[in-house]
Design a protein around this motif. Structure first.
Motif, PDB file in Angstrom:
ATOM      1  N   ASP A  40      16.296  -7.504 -37.379  1.00 41.42           N
ATOM      2  CA  ASP A  40      17.080  -7.050 -38.528  1.00 41.42           C
ATOM      3  C   ASP A  40      18.497  -7.612 -38.443  1.00 41.42           C
ATOM      4  O   ASP A  40      19.136  -7.566 -37.388  1.00 41.42           O
ATOM      5  N   GLY A  41      18.977  -8.144 -39.566  1.00 43.50           N
ATOM      6  CA  GLY A  41      20.282  -8.789 -39.557  1.00 43.50           C
ATOM      7  C   GLY A  41      21.460  -7.854 -39.687  1.00 43.50           C
ATOM      8  O   GLY A  41      22.594  -8.306 -39.832  1.00 43.50           O
ATOM      9  N   GLY A  42      21.216  -6.536 -39.647  1.00 37.73           N
ATOM     10  CA  GLY A  42      22.282  -5.549 -39.789  1.00 37.73           C
ATOM     11  C   GLY A  42      22.208  -4.837 -41.128  1.00 37.73           C
ATOM     12  O   GLY A  42      23.215  -4.702 -41.833  1.00 37.73           O
ATOM     13  N   SER A  43      21.020  -4.377 -41.488  1.00 33.37           N
ATOM     14  CA  SER A  43      20.795  -3.757 -42.801  1.00 33.37           C
ATOM     15  C   SER A  43      21.574  -2.460 -42.955  1.00 33.37           C
ATOM     16  O   SER A  43      21.771  -1.697 -42.004  1.00 33.37           O
ATOM     17  N   THR A  44      21.975  -2.212 -44.206  1.00 29.56           N
ATOM     18  CA  THR A  44      22.714  -0.984 -44.528  1.00 29.56           C
ATOM     19  C   THR A  44      22.059  -0.240 -45.687  1.00 29.56           C
ATOM     20  O   THR A  44      22.657   0.678 -46.243  1.00 29.56           O
ATOM     21  N   ASP A  45      20.839  -0.621 -46.049  1.00 31.90           N
ATOM     22  CA  ASP A  45      20.186  -0.048 -47.235  1.00 31.90           C
ATOM     23  C   ASP A  45      19.091   0.955 -46.915  1.00 31.90           C
ATOM     24  O   ASP A  45      18.351   1.374 -47.794  1.00 31.90           O
ATOM     25  N   GLY A  46      18.954   1.340 -45.660  1.00 34.93           N
ATOM     26  CA  GLY A  46      17.889   2.260 -45.273  1.00 34.93           C
ATOM     27  C   GLY A  46      16.752   1.586 -44.528  1.00 34.93           C
ATOM     28  O   GLY A  46      15.820   2.260 -44.083  1.00 34.93           O
ATOM     29  N   THR A  47      16.830   0.256 -44.380  1.00 36.03           N
ATOM     30  CA  THR A  47      15.786  -0.455 -43.634  1.00 36.03           C
ATOM     31  C   THR A  47      15.692   0.052 -42.203  1.00 36.03           C
ATOM     32  O   THR A  47      14.593   0.200 -41.657  1.00 36.03           O
ATOM     33  N   LEU A  48      16.842   0.333 -41.600  1.00 37.68           N
ATOM     34  CA  LEU A  48      16.836   0.804 -40.210  1.00 37.68           C
ATOM     35  C   LEU A  48      16.072   2.115 -40.055  1.00 37.68           C
ATOM     36  O   LEU A  48      15.385   2.331 -39.050  1.00 37.68           O
ATOM     37  N   SER A  49      16.175   2.976 -41.049  1.00 36.70           N
ATOM     38  CA  SER A  49      15.451   4.247 -40.967  1.00 36.70           C
ATOM     39  C   SER A  49      13.944   4.018 -40.982  1.00 36.70           C
ATOM     40  O   SER A  49      13.189   4.718 -40.297  1.00 36.70           O
ATOM     41  N   VAL A  50      13.493   3.023 -41.752  1.00 31.68           N
ATOM     42  CA  VAL A  50      12.067   2.691 -41.775  1.00 31.68           C
ATOM     43  C   VAL A  50      11.639   2.124 -40.426  1.00 31.68           C
ATOM     44  O   VAL A  50      10.552   2.444 -39.917  1.00 31.68           O
ATOM     45  N   ILE A  51      12.488   1.291 -39.843  1.00 33.01           N
ATOM     46  CA  ILE A  51      12.175   0.741 -38.517  1.00 33.01           C
ATOM     47  C   ILE A  51      12.027   1.861 -37.494  1.00 33.01           C
ATOM     48  O   ILE A  51      11.064   1.895 -36.714  1.00 33.01           O
ATOM     49  N   SER A  63      18.955  -5.082 -34.167  1.00 36.44           N
ATOM     50  CA  SER A  63      19.661  -5.102 -35.443  1.00 36.44           C
ATOM     51  C   SER A  63      21.084  -5.633 -35.263  1.00 36.44           C
ATOM     52  O   SER A  63      21.784  -5.251 -34.319  1.00 36.44           O
ATOM     53  N   GLY A  64      21.478  -6.529 -36.180  1.00 38.44           N
ATOM     54  CA  GLY A  64      22.851  -6.995 -36.226  1.00 38.44           C
ATOM     55  C   GLY A  64      23.209  -8.086 -35.259  1.00 38.44           C
ATOM     56  O   GLY A  64      24.387  -8.428 -35.122  1.00 38.44           O
ATOM     57  N   ASN A  65      22.223  -8.687 -34.589  1.00 41.35           N
ATOM     58  CA  ASN A  65      22.537  -9.687 -33.568  1.00 41.35           C
ATOM     59  C   ASN A  65      22.358 -11.132 -34.028  1.00 41.35           C
ATOM     60  O   ASN A  65      22.949 -12.031 -33.448  1.00 41.35           O
ATOM     61  N   ASP A  66      21.528 -11.357 -35.047  1.00 43.18           N
ATOM     62  CA  ASP A  66      21.247 -12.741 -35.424  1.00 43.18           C
ATOM     63  C   ASP A  66      22.333 -13.296 -36.339  1.00 43.18           C
ATOM     64  O   ASP A  66      23.083 -12.559 -36.967  1.00 43.18           O
ATOM     65  N   SER A  67      22.387 -14.613 -36.411  1.00 44.21           N
ATOM     66  CA  SER A  67      23.411 -15.285 -37.217  1.00 44.21           C
ATOM     67  C   SER A  67      22.801 -15.978 -38.428  1.00 44.21           C
ATOM     68  O   SER A  67      23.364 -16.946 -38.943  1.00 44.21           O
ATOM     69  N   GLY A  68      21.650 -15.504 -38.890  1.00 43.39           N
ATOM     70  CA  GLY A  68      20.995 -16.103 -40.040  1.00 43.39           C
ATOM     71  C   GLY A  68      19.501 -16.175 -39.850  1.00 43.39           C
ATOM     72  O   GLY A  68      18.971 -15.834 -38.780  1.00 43.39           O
ATOM     73  N   ILE A  69      18.794 -16.641 -40.883  1.00 39.44           N
ATOM     74  CA  ILE A  69      17.343 -16.613 -40.859  1.00 39.44           C
ATOM     75  C   ILE A  69      16.755 -17.484 -39.757  1.00 39.44           C
ATOM     76  O   ILE A  69      15.795 -17.107 -39.089  1.00 39.44           O
TER      77      ILE A  69
END
Length: 259
Positions: A40-51, A63-69
């Protein structure tokens, strides 16, 4: 370290509904020896809750560690332990029999390096969809292999390398070109494997995607510079024309005959 048959890597960024559908399309991990990895690229829309809610079926997530796709693809591969690897973007999802199609193809052709099948493209809003079947010989001028429908042997990644971040919009194309030029063994699966959403960055910024594709086929000697530039200009013109609403019906006819 647990060794899995298939590692499925799902990169995601702020796509809660798509991620939920992608995850649900996978068969039972425990029954099919599937490792599920979420980058996960650092989602703020509720994706983390699903994870977090699906932590029991997700073997690894960050989450939040990658620098792009491209970095997400590579981070997932490096964290995986499966004998085979699939990358399934959060906008995409598997067909119900995808796992069995992969497994049966490996049984029938155990020495393959890359197994690939057909894809169904769909537009999330309109519901319009069409099937694109792969033709590896077409790769010298247009993309015909799609990573949600590709199963890649781990040793292949170790042998020819991971995805190249210099190809920001065509990293999967360049990797396929590299595999072809390196003589990797490709095995076609005669089934629709996955559904792939239209409207991603390669569609939105198609001028960059097409130029990087051209550069890649020249670099990997799949096409000469003159023919590569002719293909580039042709597809760039076609993309520009197809943007207009009055071309939609023509596009449907085109997709019907080339699927």
């Amino acid at each position: 370290m647990i060794s899995y048959f298939i590692s499925v890597i799902i990169p995601v960024l702020n796509n809660k509904s798509g991620f939920t559908k992608a995850l649900a399309s996978l068969p039972s991990p425990s029954e099919n020896n599937i490792q599920t990895i979420v980058i996960d690229g650092g989602s703020t829309d509720g994706t983390l809750s699903v994870i977090i809610e699906n932590n029991g079926v997700i073997d690894y997530w960050e989450s939040g560690n990658d620098s792009g796709i491209c970095d997400a693809f590579n981070r997932g591969i490096l964290k995986s332990t499966g004998k085979f690897i699939v990358i399934l973007n959060s906008d995409d999802y598997w067909e119900p029999d995808a796992f069995n199609a992969f497994s049966n193809s490996i049984t029938e052709n155990p020495r393959g390096d890359i197994y690939y099948g057909a894809i169904r493209f769909f537009e999330p809003v309109s519901g319009y969809n069409y099937i694109r079947r792969p033709y590896i010989e077409n790769m010298k001028y247009r993309m015909s292999l799609f990573h949600p429908a590709m199963l890649i042997r781990r040793e292949t990644y170790m042998r020819i390398g991971l995805y190249n971040p210099d190809y920001t919009h065509a990293m999967d194309s360049e990797w396929c070109h590299r595999a072809i030029s390196s003589g990797e063994s490709f095995i076609e699966i005669p089934f629709i494997i996955a559904n792939m959403s239209l409207g991603g960055i390669s569609d939105r910024e198609y001028n960059v995607s097409l130029s990087q594709y051209r550069d890649s086929i020249i670099f990997h000697k799949l096409s000469g510079a003159i023919s590569a530039n002719i293909y580039f200009m042709y597809f760039l013109l076609a993309k520009n024309i197809m943007r207009y609403p009055f071309m939609f019906n023509f596009k449907k006819i085109r997709d019907f005959f080339i699927k």
